[in-house]
Every structure is written in structure tokens, then in C-alpha cells.
Design a protein around this motif. Structure first.
Motif, mmCIF file in Angstrom:
data_model
loop_
_atom_site.group_PDB
_atom_site.id
_atom_site.type_symbol
_atom_site.label_atom_id
_atom_site.label_comp_id
_atom_site.label_asym_id
_atom_site.label_seq_id
_atom_site.Cartn_x
_atom_site.Cartn_y
_atom_site.Cartn_z
ATOM 1 N N LYS A 231 0.839 -1.200 0.000
ATOM 2 C CA LYS A 231 0.000 0.000 0.000
ATOM 3 C C LYS A 231 0.877 1.255 0.000
ATOM 4 N N GLY A 232 1.957 1.246 0.798
ATOM 5 C CA GLY A 232 2.859 2.384 0.817
ATOM 6 C C GLY A 232 3.527 2.601 -0.529
ATOM 7 N N LEU A 233 3.917 1.496 -1.195
ATOM 8 C CA LEU A 233 4.543 1.596 -2.516
ATOM 9 C C LEU A 233 3.539 2.115 -3.540
ATOM 10 N N GLU A 234 2.332 1.590 -3.494
ATOM 11 C CA GLU A 234 1.269 2.024 -4.414
ATOM 12 C C GLU A 234 0.991 3.518 -4.247
ATOM 13 N N ASP A 235 0.826 3.965 -3.012
ATOM 14 C CA ASP A 235 0.565 5.390 -2.751
ATOM 15 C C ASP A 235 1.721 6.261 -3.235
#
Length: 327
Positions: A231-235
Motif C-alpha cells: 500500500k505504501g509503494l502504491e501510494d
């Protein structure tokens, strides 16, 4: 049909993760597979069978041989609309095993046990290289987010006047190179410890240093993400895309339409070339036709002898012959 330098395409950044390629690599047991499994509507091509042993309810295809890879990639590409309705993400876990299956397939397909023994001892390296490249290209053609997972190895790299030992994705260079080239973002996942030296959640490095290879096609990404999560990478990627586009993004479908190759229909170029040849005859330029045919199709080739495999060259010949008419 022909490219026109006075009517170029204008580049734009596709929004979101659709069509993006992500490479995540690092040592074992750092959560690469677990985090990739959190990607939207993911289908795993599971080469490393141990990777999903601790995860429940993950959609995956067990990949035991290269023909499994080819079968799945063909199915994914056969009906892109149906594929995109079922999945948002394809995860290949992992690239070293992916390459070894390809190497074994190319060797045995040519009747030898090792690639270096094929082609009368000269090796089957070009065949291996093309098989990897064409399969990766097919996997990327559908327009899903494609995540490659890998382990880490070490290589020697120069930085300034010094030489460093740098972490780099593990695998045969003929497999790693096209994946690295196609990846929009490459994340190196590394272990972390707390103040007492106890292991804590891993981090992900997104920019290259002398000690670890990483990369982003998008400006403005942070050096790292701690703790690492999908999720952090996607954001991070989505925020970088918005920043790079100035808020003026397009859909992946619009981007694909900009670069999609126009299919040449043999009968159409055959008709067009015939009309050009007729115009040359009418203009008294019959002597220009056969030398142009000889140059592109082989000496003595006639219009009647052209076949469908030559349709790309027929486009070039038509352009050259039209230039004679324009003089």
C-alpha cells in the motif's frame, strides 16, 4: 500507415498503476510475496512454490515448466478485456526460477541438455534471449500491473573513482536485463532492526546507491519506504505520477492507443502499391520500379511474386516509389 514526423504523438502520463511494471527484490523472508499478495485482484505465476506456503486465499497458477508460463501468458493476452475484468495485477514469483525454466526449455527443445551445447557447440543464447524477451513482452501487453519478485545478489560497480559491491536482482542477465529495462520502479527490500538489535518490519529502497540498485521512472519518489508495504509503494507511485503529470493524466487505454501498432492488411498494401506502380508507368518512370523491388525484395522479384510476409517491406517500397512521383 506511415509515420509522419510533422504529426508526432504528444506524450502523457497514464494514471494509476494500470500498465505499470514493478520489480521488488531482496533477501528471503522480508515480506516480498506477502506484500505483493495485497495488490488489487492479483494472480500469481508461482515459480517459487515455497513463496505462498504461509499465505491463504491467494489466486495462483503453479508454474513447473516453461510451457506453463507460455500457456498462462497466451491465455492472458488472448482476450485482454476478459483478463482485465478478472485481474488487475500479475505477480511473477520469482525471476531467477523463471529464467531457469526458460533455459531448460530452450535447451531441450533443441535436443540438448544445456544451452551452451546447442547450435553445434556455439550455444543457443540468441534463442534463449528471444524467448525471454518475447514472453515478457506478451505478459506486459495486457495492460495489467505486472510485479516481478526476485532475490538479491551482488555485483561490482564503479561509483566515481571507487568500486563498490552493490545489491542487484539475482538471475541470468538475459532474464534480469529485459525486466529491469521494462520496470517503472525497482524496489530493493532490506532488513531492519530496532534499538535492541531485534528484527522489525523491512524497508524498501527506491533510489540507487553504491550499495543497492533501485530506480524510479517518476521524479519525486522518496529514497525509501519504512516500513515497507505494498500500500505504501502504491501510494508513493500514484503520488509521483500526479506530480510528474501536473494533474493531467490519461487512462492506460488512451496511452496504448497512442503507441499501438497499426495492423497492415496485405490486400490493402497490395492495392496501394499497384496503384503507385501504375502512376509511375503513366508518369514515364517505369525504370524506377524494378531496381527498387530488387533492393528490398531480392533481384528479379516481381509484383505478382509478393507474399504476405513481405507486407512491411511493401510499405517501405511504396513510400520510396511515391517519392519519385513527388520529384
Amino acid at each position: 500507415m506511415a509515420l509522419d514526423i510533422f504529426a508526432p504523438q504528444i506524450s502523457a502520463v497514464p494514471a494509476g498503476l494500470e500498465g505499470k511494471v514493478i520489480l521488488i527484490y531482496g533477501h528471503n523472508s522480508l515480506g516480498k510475496t506477502r506484500q505483493a499478495a495485497k495488490a488489487s485482484k492479483a494472480l500469481f505465476l508461482q515459480v517459487e512454490q515455497a513463496g505462498l506456503n504461509a499465505l491463504d486465499s491467494v489466486n495462483y497458477m503453479p508454474i513447473n515448466k516453461w510451457t506453463d508460463v507460455k500457456s498462462v501468458s497466451r491465455q492472458l493476452a488472448k482476450d485482454p478485456e476478459k483478463t482485465r475484468a478478472a485481474y488487475d495485477t500479475i505477480v511473477i514469483d520469482e525471476i531467477e526460477g523463471f529464467g531457469k525454466l526458460c533455459e531448460q526449455h530452450v535447451a531441450t527443445s533443441h535436443g540438448v541438455t544445456r544451452i551452451k551445447d546447442g547450435n553445434d557447440g556455439f550455444g543457443l543464447w540468441k534463442e534463449y534471449d528471444y524467448e525471454v524477451w518475447s514472453t515478457v513482452k506478451q505478459l506486459l501487453s495486457v495492460g495489467l500491473t505486472v510485479i516481478f519478485l526476485g532475490h538479491d545478489a551482488e555485483r561490482k560497480v564503479p561509483f566515481g573513482e571507487e568500486e563498490y559491491t552493490q545489491k542487484y536482482p539475482k538471475g541470468d542477465k538475459r532474464v534480469v536485463a529485459p525486466i529491469v529495462d521494462q520496470s517503472n520502479i525497482i524496489a530493493y527490500v532490506y532488513p531492519r532492526v530496532d534499538e535492541n538489535g531485534m528484527p522489525i518490519h523491512s524497508g524498501a529502497q527506491l533510489l540507487e546507491t553504491p550499495y543497492a540498485f533501485a530506480r524510479s521512472h517518476f521524479e519525486g519518489v522518496p529514497f525509501n519506504i519504512e516500513p515497507f508495504s505494498y500500500k505504501g509503494l502504491e501510494d508513493t507511485i500514484i503520488a509521483a505520477i500526479e506530480k510528474n503529470s501536473g494533474g493531467k493524466t490519461i487512462t492506460y487505454a488512451e496511452q496504448k492507443a497512442k503507441v499501438e501498432e497499426v495492423e497492415i492488411v496485405f490486400e490493402d498494401i497490395q492495392t496501394t502499391l499497384f496503384e503507385t506502380c501504375t502512376a509511375l508507368v503513366d508518369a514515364g518512370l517505369l525504370d524506377k520500379i524494378q531496381p527498387t523491388f530488387d533492393k528490398h525484395f531480392g533481384k528479379g522479384t516481381t509484383f505478382e511474386g509478393l507474399v504476405e510476409l513481405q507486407k512491411d517491406a511493401m510499405v517501405l517500397v511504396n513510400q520510396e516509389l511515391r517519392d519519385f512521383l513527388a520529384k
